[in-house]
Design an enzyme around this catalytic site. Structure first.
Site, PDB file in Angstrom:
ATOM      1  N   ASP A 257       0.946  -1.176   0.096  1.00  0.00           N
ATOM      2  CA  ASP A 257       0.228   0.002   0.108  1.00  0.00           C
ATOM      3  C   ASP A 257       0.836   1.121   0.001  1.00  0.00           C
ATOM      4  O   ASP A 257       1.921   1.127   0.439  1.00  0.00           O
ATOM      5  CB  ASP A 257      -0.895   0.076   1.189  1.00  0.00           C
ATOM      6  CG  ASP A 257      -1.720   1.079   1.589  1.00  0.00           C
ATOM      7  OD1 ASP A 257      -2.215   1.664   0.430  1.00  0.00           O
ATOM      8  OD2 ASP A 257      -1.986   1.727   2.654  1.00  0.00           O
TER       9      ASP A 257
ATOM     10  N   ASP B  89      -0.368   5.117   0.515  1.00  0.00           N
ATOM     11  CA  ASP B  89      -0.742   6.237   1.796  1.00  0.00           C
ATOM     12  C   ASP B  89      -0.623   5.519   3.068  1.00  0.00           C
ATOM     13  O   ASP B  89      -1.501   4.351   3.226  1.00  0.00           O
ATOM     14  CB  ASP B  89      -1.979   6.791   1.368  1.00  0.00           C
ATOM     15  CG  ASP B  89      -1.986   7.822   0.403  1.00  0.00           C
ATOM     16  OD1 ASP B  89      -1.369   8.929   0.625  1.00  0.00           O
ATOM     17  OD2 ASP B  89      -2.614   7.608  -0.716  1.00  0.00           O
TER      18      ASP B  89
ATOM     19  N   ASP C  76      -1.925  -0.395   5.694  1.00  0.00           N
ATOM     20  CA  ASP C  76      -2.365   0.462   7.031  1.00  0.00           C
ATOM     21  C   ASP C  76      -3.899   0.444   7.189  1.00  0.00           C
ATOM     22  O   ASP C  76      -4.291   0.825   8.259  1.00  0.00           O
ATOM     23  CB  ASP C  76      -1.797   1.749   7.163  1.00  0.00           C
ATOM     24  CG  ASP C  76      -2.289   2.847   6.104  1.00  0.00           C
ATOM     25  OD1 ASP C  76      -2.514   2.332   5.061  1.00  0.00           O
ATOM     26  OD2 ASP C  76      -2.571   3.865   6.526  1.00  0.00           O
TER      27      ASP C  76
HETATM   28 MG   LIG Z   1      -3.108   3.023   3.076  1.00  0.00          MG
END
Ligand SMILES: [Mg+2]
Length: 253
Positions: free
Chosen positions: A12, A14, A206
């Site tokens: 991922d 961001d 996240d």
């Molecule tokens: Mg993310």
């Protein structure tokens, strides 16, 4: 080290590789060490603001080796999804980077000729934009397609409304549920998994609802990076491994 268990990593962006315009602590070194160890890396993002080329340039600016073909973005995946279904024209709520990805697949942005309403991230969205999209879906019965259902994301100065927050306004007003191409749904994962040849594959993210849930549906492991993830949300899902920062992937046990 933890990374020894896997041959390929879906990263991922961001909250894992960068937050705003800054790299996440340890991310640059982690990616370098994974590559040195011969691991395959594919970046997989629900972020639909930019082209793959722009993401590659941003990563390269941090000192991370990245080419556009190493990035699977929700914007490019949505363009592919629409092109595969014969869509040639859409009404876009989104930014120029997304418009460019649509154009690369031969899809125009035209309110008059639209075959679908497509929603990506757009921090300049207005009430009028939501009204136009709502009317096209409600009155012309056009399908509603979105890059992501993520309602928030970590920006450089705190939590910020995501694509899903804009999408929900249009869904609520039109009484129509969107098809979401991005994580946790299959289209984005299928594309990313096609682009790595080594197994086993793990998703490093996240956002529990997108990254961990998406990995579970795709039948691969997930590692939750908790640094920029709110504790209450992190506790709501069950990743295979929880780490605090990316460097925990490559540090000796
Ligand atoms: Mg993310």
């Amino acid at each position: 080290m933890l990374a020894d268990e896997y041959g390929a990593f879906l990263f991922d962006l961001d909250g894992v590789v960068f937050v705003g315009d800054e790299p996440v602590t340890g991310a640059v070194e982690t990616l370098r060490r994974l590559r040195d160890a011969g691991k395959e890396i594919q970046f997989v993002t629900n972020n639909s603001q930019h082209t793959r080329r722009a993401f590659a340039e941003k990563l390269t600016g941090f000192g991370i080796d990245a080419r556009p073909e190493q990035i699977t973005s929700a914007a490019s995946a949505t363009a592919e999804y629409l092109a595969d279904r014969g869509v040639e024209s859409v009404h876009l709520v989104g930014m120029d980077g997304f418009r460019t990805e649509l154009g690369r697949r031969g899809i125009d942005d035209s309110e008059r000729d639209a075959d679908a309403v497509v929603v990506g991230f757009d921090p300049t969205v207005t009430y009028d934009d939501i009204e136009t999209a709502t009317r096209l879906v409600y009155e012309r019965d056009l399908p509603l397609v979105a890059t992501s259902g993520d309602t928030s994301y970590p920006s450089g100065d705190g939590v910020a409304p995501g694509t899903g927050a804009i999408l929900r306004a249009i869904e609520a007003a039109s009484g129509t549920e969107a098809t979401v191409v991005g994580k946790p749904n299959a289209p984005l994962f299928d594309l990313a998994l096609d682009r790595v040849s080594t197994r086993p594959v793990v998703m490093v993210g996240d956002t529990p609802g997108a990254d961990v849930e998406g990995a579970r549906r795709a039948g691969i492991d997930s590692i939750l990076v908790s640094l920029h993830c709110r504790a209450d949300r992190a506790d709501a899902v069950d990743p295979d491994v929880r780490i605090e920062t990316p460097i925990d992937l490559v540090d000796a046990d």
